[in-house]
Design an enzyme around this catalytic site. Sequence first.
Site, PDB file in Angstrom:
ATOM      1  N   MET A   1       0.788  -1.241   0.125  1.00 50.79           N
ATOM      2  CA  MET A   1       0.125   0.067   0.086  1.00 50.79           C
ATOM      3  C   MET A   1       0.949   1.181   0.105  1.00 50.79           C
ATOM      4  SD  MET A   1      -3.184  -0.715  -0.354  1.00 50.79           S
ATOM      5  CE  MET A   1      -4.115  -2.409   0.112  1.00 50.79           C
ATOM      6  N   CYS A   2       0.160   2.412  -0.398  1.00 54.80           N
ATOM      7  CA  CYS A   2       1.063   3.516  -0.576  1.00 54.80           C
ATOM      8  C   CYS A   2       0.534   4.453   0.580  1.00 54.80           C
ATOM      9  CB  CYS A   2       0.738   4.406  -1.784  1.00 54.80           C
ATOM     10  SG  CYS A   2       0.949   3.118  -3.201  1.00 54.80           S
TER      11      CYS A   2
END
Length: 266
Positions: A1-2
């Site tokens: 995820m970012c």
Amino acid sequence: MCRLLAYAGTPLFLEDLLIRPEGSLVSQSMAAREARTVVNGDGCGLGWYGERAEPGLYRGILPAWSDANLTSLCRQIRSGLFLAHVRAATSGGVSTSNCHPFAHGQQLFMHNGQIGGYAGLRRRVEGMISDALYPSRKGTCDSEAIFLAALSRGLESDPVAAFRDTLSEIEAMRGAVSDEPVRFAAVHSDGERLFAFRWASDDKPPSLYARSEGASLLVASEPCGRDAAGWRAIPPGSVLEADRTGRMFLRPFNVDAPHQGAIRAA
């Protein structure tokens, strides 16, 4: 995820939000506090609106903490509406074309999440992109495909409906081939308005918070700054809309019944 951060409000230098605060986005690229992936070092990017209609864009594959060009830009650019992103790749390789934000004309988009089972769905998802827009497909990641598919479904005139229709079609495809969920924490802007979406096909949408101060709005994957009291989680299944005057609207964002959206010629 970012990890991501967006701002709309009184113009300020980007470093005041992206570098200087405790728990800043650059800090989160090294040590995210609310993500399964602690390090987000697969690239970074900025999109900002200035005196021209179309936004400025910077993207690079260096980690944000070691990108001297990013630091220099943040110290020099003053903007009242910008998006910033640090990447932990889930689909697509580490390349500039896969870094966020993505831009098309006046539109900017960035995303934290995934299309579950994307490797087996990629051809079908890319088929949602209109022929006129397909030459704009430069990368290989699912996020850019979502953006271009939404542009093909009227993003420029009705962003909420465009993303709803896009995700509805993707979810119908995904449900037939994969048990992995679709997760969508994203920010879109047309230079006047900012839209922050939080949704997932399961009960685990990526984190997304908002904080308002007067006529200014901050949206981020994680709270930043010393005072966390002013941050509020955007509810799952919601979209927050704001403009440069400080007006804000929170409304449901439901992606339930799959239905075919018409592809708009672009």
